[in-house]
Structures are given as C-alpha cells and as structure tokens.
Enzyme design. Structure first.
Site, PDB file in Angstrom:
ATOM      1  N   GLU A  27      -5.759  -6.531   5.086  1.00  0.00           N
ATOM      2  CA  GLU A  27      -5.462  -5.942   3.782  1.00  0.00           C
ATOM      3  C   GLU A  27      -4.382  -7.176   3.314  1.00  0.00           C
ATOM      4  O   GLU A  27      -4.561  -7.864   2.412  1.00  0.00           O
ATOM      5  CB  GLU A  27      -4.838  -4.709   3.611  1.00  0.00           C
ATOM      6  CG  GLU A  27      -4.589  -4.317   2.310  1.00  0.00           C
ATOM      7  CD  GLU A  27      -3.766  -2.835   2.233  1.00  0.00           C
ATOM      8  OE1 GLU A  27      -3.661  -2.188   3.258  1.00  0.00           O
ATOM      9  OE2 GLU A  27      -3.631  -2.257   1.310  1.00  0.00           O
ATOM     10  N   TRP A  31     -11.802   1.264  -6.347  1.00  0.00           N
ATOM     11  CA  TRP A  31     -10.499   0.690  -7.137  1.00  0.00           C
ATOM     12  C   TRP A  31     -11.067  -0.519  -7.974  1.00  0.00           C
ATOM     13  O   TRP A  31     -11.779  -1.249  -7.663  1.00  0.00           O
ATOM     14  CB  TRP A  31      -9.648   0.273  -6.070  1.00  0.00           C
ATOM     15  CG  TRP A  31      -8.413   1.018  -5.963  1.00  0.00           C
ATOM     16  CD1 TRP A  31      -7.130   1.172  -6.556  1.00  0.00           C
ATOM     17  CD2 TRP A  31      -8.358   2.533  -4.936  1.00  0.00           C
ATOM     18  NE1 TRP A  31      -6.494   2.268  -6.059  1.00  0.00           N
ATOM     19  CE2 TRP A  31      -7.150   3.059  -5.190  1.00  0.00           C
ATOM     20  CE3 TRP A  31      -9.431   2.637  -4.139  1.00  0.00           C
ATOM     21  CZ2 TRP A  31      -6.855   4.098  -4.467  1.00  0.00           C
ATOM     22  CZ3 TRP A  31      -9.070   3.990  -3.584  1.00  0.00           C
ATOM     23  CH2 TRP A  31      -7.945   4.677  -3.466  1.00  0.00           C
ATOM     24  N   ASP A  48       2.312  -3.286  -6.600  1.00  0.00           N
ATOM     25  CA  ASP A  48       2.940  -2.079  -6.396  1.00  0.00           C
ATOM     26  C   ASP A  48       4.219  -1.917  -6.419  1.00  0.00           C
ATOM     27  O   ASP A  48       5.014  -1.579  -7.343  1.00  0.00           O
ATOM     28  CB  ASP A  48       2.357  -0.872  -5.697  1.00  0.00           C
ATOM     29  CG  ASP A  48       0.655  -0.691  -5.434  1.00  0.00           C
ATOM     30  OD1 ASP A  48       0.191  -1.670  -6.174  1.00  0.00           O
ATOM     31  OD2 ASP A  48       0.470   0.255  -4.772  1.00  0.00           O
TER      32      ASP A  48
HETATM   33  C1  DGY Z   1      -2.819   2.294  -6.197  1.00  0.00           C
HETATM   34  O1  DGY Z   1      -3.409   3.261  -6.399  1.00  0.00           O
HETATM   35  O2  DGY Z   1      -3.131   1.448  -7.189  1.00  0.00           O
HETATM   36  C2  DGY Z   1      -2.118   1.868  -5.206  1.00  0.00           C
HETATM   37  O3  DGY Z   1      -2.077   0.493  -5.258  1.00  0.00           O
HETATM   38  C3  DGY Z   1      -2.449   2.392  -3.747  1.00  0.00           C
HETATM   39  O4  DGY Z   1      -1.462   2.003  -3.031  1.00  0.00           O
END
Ligand code: DGY
Length: 476
Positions: A437, A60, A202
C-alpha cells in the site's frame, strides 16, 4: 510478495500470459508484471476490485479509478466494469461516494461501516449503502486512459471503447458539476473538501492546522473497534485523536443529511486542496478529449480547466515558499506544512512556467529528493520537516498513486529525464517489496497492506509504457 487471503477468479494465468507476451519486457519486469496481475486478480470481487482484502474490503472511489487504468492493460471490459460499478452508486446530486459498501459483507466488517454513514438519511439518497463524502475526481482521467489503452489494442476492446465512454460521459460531467456548484464554498472557483478523507491523504501534516480546530476527544474511540489497527501497527496509522476528529466530521456532515448549503457556517473542516483541484482541472481536460471522441463540444471543458488552473495559482500558490499549499477556509490562510500536495499542480499542462520551475526546484530539493536516476520515489511529506514520520501513512511514506500523477506531470512538461528517474524508482519499490500500500521513503520497505490494488494497477501502467504497449499520450 505475500498475497492476502481471498477468493481467486481463475483469470490470472490467462491474463498474465497474454499480456506479458504483449508487452516487451525483460525477465525482471515480467516477474513484476505477474505479481501485479496476481494482486489485481486476488482483489477482484465479482464486479469491482477491493483496494485490499484485509484493510479495505469494499469499493473505494479513487482506488477504483487508478485500478481501472491497470485493468485496461489486462482486459478493458473489466476496467469498464470497475468504473460502471462505482458510477452505479453515484448520488442523484452527482457526487460519487468515496466508499460503496458491498452488501454481501456484514456491517461490522469495516469501520466506519454503513451504519455510521447512514446514507439513506440524505435528502436524495443513493440506491445502495455508501459513504456520503467524495474523493479526488480522478475518474475522467481514468476513463480517458482506459479508452486510449483499449483503442491501442485490436479486437473487441477497441470496438467497445467508444460505446462505454459514451455511457460514462454524462456521469463524469455530473460529478464535475456537483463539485463546481456545491463545493465552491470559498467562491473563488475551487472545490473545498469537508473531510481529510476527501483529500485522499487522510493524516497528512497539511491537515494538522485545520484539524486542530475540530473539537473531539480520543476517548470516544474506546466505544469502537478500529479496523485498520487490526492489521497494521498503530505507529503506521492515524492516531486515535485523528480518528475521533474523523468521526466528528462525519457526524457533522451526516446529521445535516449531507447537504452542502451553508457548509461555511457549519462544517468544522473546510479546505481547498491543490491535489483535489489539480485533478479536477485535469478531469476537465480528459473530458475535453472524451467530448472530442463523442462528437460533443470540448470547448466548455477546456475553458473550465483553464479557469480552475488560474484559481489554483491565484489562491493556493505561495510565492515566498515557491510551492502550493492548501487554503484553510476557516482562517483564510494557507496551511504551514510543506507536503507533496504542493507538487501536484504539475499535472496541469496550462500551469505557468514560473510555477512549473518552482515545483521542479521543490521536487528536486532535499525536501523531496527527486533525481534523474533510480532512487526512492517522492515521499508524502517534506523529509527535512520536524514532523516527518517515515512509517506513518501519509506523514512520510511514498505512495504509488501520487508518484504516478507527478510522473504524468513531469512528462506533460517535457521533463523526460526526471520522469525516467521517477519511473525507475517506482518500479524498483515494487520489484523489491511487492505491491504494498505504501513504502518506507528511505529503505523502500513495504508498509500497510501487502497486496494493494492501485499499486498493482499503476505498476502495470508504468511497465506498459516502457513496452510501448499503451502509448501514454498527453492530456488534450
Ligand atoms: C477512507 O475511508 O478514506 C480512509 O482512507 C480509510 O483509511
């Protein structure tokens, strides 16, 4: 702390041994240091770090930036590798995708996976499978910090740092250029986000009003298997209605090949976010520092940082409430919710004194409860709000990365006592609960993944600052 299952790298002992010795820590902090190192080692996946072995098994974007800062304290070469792997997936238009999918995993190992994102449909497709949206651009800040940490050490790390920075600089500039040229939908100098996932927060209550306008039926989720709720209770996560809207927004953007022209006419969610733009301005300041090291002109970066700072004040400051709020470009209005996003412009050294004062008032009010003593870190939402939910993801829990950014801002503005209180509060969470987290904002109990990359990484950074190891210098 419970480490999630996953391959180990064999570097734990060496890294923990060397670096615990290098930082002047007491026994409790040494133990915390080791837990953080073990978490990062367990999440290392040959050329990058997964945020979590269970919940987030790919790479990510903003996670990797925070993670690189922690890795720099252990092994700068590994920190540069983390950033290089992410930037190898940068699209030709400059965007840095929020997920880089690991080709060694099966498509069904994460939802929504590469099939849903279909990145090869883009006009200028990236080389590998990625998502098509971005996340807050904390990467220049991370690269600058890795360089500072690496050059504060002796040996190969210091020698290598300028070379690595030189290779990353044009990519970081392209990332910023993409946001400035393609995402200033409102025309006022701020970048818009096209999906709540781009904000990083989110299901923040900040997005409730703009998301209410996104047409979606939670029943569509019957056709899919959510990945997150396999590991974490439903009551700690976004709802199915949230997810149905997330998927509708992915489809709206993807089906136009992730083109950014006419976003105003087509994308159902378009918001100017204070965190996203504060980080964008801070990135320009970090790029000014990087340009200085590389013998490039830092002036244009400083000018852009000043312009973005002015635009944040002009477009997102609510003088009546005394806080910053996202602007919904669909309605033209600031969103009603008062969340931790409103505090994040404190990161900017050029923020006017009036806004610094009101952010401090908001942060130390009962809404957010910041104190000069060890207590609980800042929650993600106003504690006094009717929709404050202490267990549900970004609707109340405390998160290490947001607290770390605000900690940087407090120090930037000379608020050393509040910064010291926040530092102790962050460390106390990890001492008690491990590298979770997110954390219950009142009890400090760990929530979400129990072995989370950025919590571990930023814990190392916070610990190292105390030991005088890293030398946290202000933004240039
Ligand atoms: C994302 O993919 O950005 C989401 O935060 C996953 O929960």
């Amino acid at each position: 702390m419970t480490a999630e299952a996953g391959p180990t790298t064999g570097v734990t002992e060496a890294a923990a041994g060397v670096d615990v010795a290098a930082v002047d820590l007491d026994a409790a902090d040494r133990a915390t240091w080791r837990v953080a190192v073990e978490t990062l080692d367990a999440n290392w996946e040959y050329d990058h770090t997964v945020p979590s072995r269970t919940l987030y098994p790919h790479q990510w974007s903003w996670d990797s930036a925070f993670i690189a800062i922690g890795l720099a304290h252990l092994d700068p070469a590994r920190a540069w590798r983390e950033l290089d792997t992410l930037f190898a997936a940068q699209w030709p238009d400059g965007r840095v995708p929020h997920i880089v999918f690991n080709p060694r995993l099966r498509p069904g190992d994460y939802f929504p996976g590469p099939d849903m994102w279909a990145s090869p449909l883009a006009a200028g497709p990236p080389s590998g499978a990625t998502s098509g949206i971005v996340q807050p651009p904390v990467h220049a800040l991370a690269a600058w910090r890795v360089h500072q940490i690496a050059t504060g050490r002796s040996g190969a790390g210091a020698v290598d740092a300028t070379h690595r920075l030189r290779a990353l600089y044009p990519r970081l500039v392209a990332q910023q250029r993409y946001l400035a040229r393609r995402r200033d939908v409102g025309g006022g100098g701020l970048a818009s986000v096209v999906h709540p996932w781009e904000s990083g927060l989110d299901n923040s209550p900040a997005w409730d009003a703009p998301m209410a306008a996104v047409d979606a039926d939670p029943a569509v989720m019957r056709a899919y298997r959510r990945h997150d709720t396999r590991f974490v209770a439903d009551s700690h996560r976004p709802t199915d209605l949230d997810y149905a809207r997330y998927l509708a927004l992915v489809a709206a953007y993807r089906d136009r090949g992730y083109a950014d022209d006419d976003l105003a006419g087509r994308q159902p969610f378009l918001v100017e976010c204070p965190l996203f733009n504060a980080v964008r301005a801070a990135a320009e300041l970090a790029l000014a520092g990087i340009a200085g090291v590389l013998g490039e002109d830092s002036g244009p970066h400083r000018d852009r940082a000043a312009r973005i700072t002015d635009a944040i004040v002009e477009r997102l400051y609510d003088p009546v409430a005394g806080t910053f709020r996202p602007r919904d470009l669909r309605t033209g209005r600031l969103v009603p919710a008062r969340t931790v996003l409103g505090l994040t412009p404190i990161l900017l050294p050029g923020l006017p004194a009036e806004q610094v004062r009101t952010i401090l008032a908001e942060a130390t009010s009962e809404r957010f409860g910041l104190t000069a003593r060890m207590s609980r870190p800042l929650p993600s939402h106003d504690r006094t709000a009717a929709d404050f939910e202490p267990l549900r993801y970004w609707r109340g829990p405390s998160w290490m990365n947001i607290n770390w950014l605000i900690w940087q801002g407090l120090r930037e503005h000379g608020e050393t006592t509040l910064a010291a209180g926040l530092r102790e509060s962050m460390l106390d969470l990890v001492r008690r609960s491990g590298c979770h987290e997110y954390f219950h904002p009142d009890t400090g109990a760990g929530l979400g993944s129990p072995a989370f990359g950025w919590t571990a990484a930023l814990t190392l950074d916070v610990l190292a600052e105390h030991g005088g190891f890293a030398g946290c210098r202000p933004l240039p």
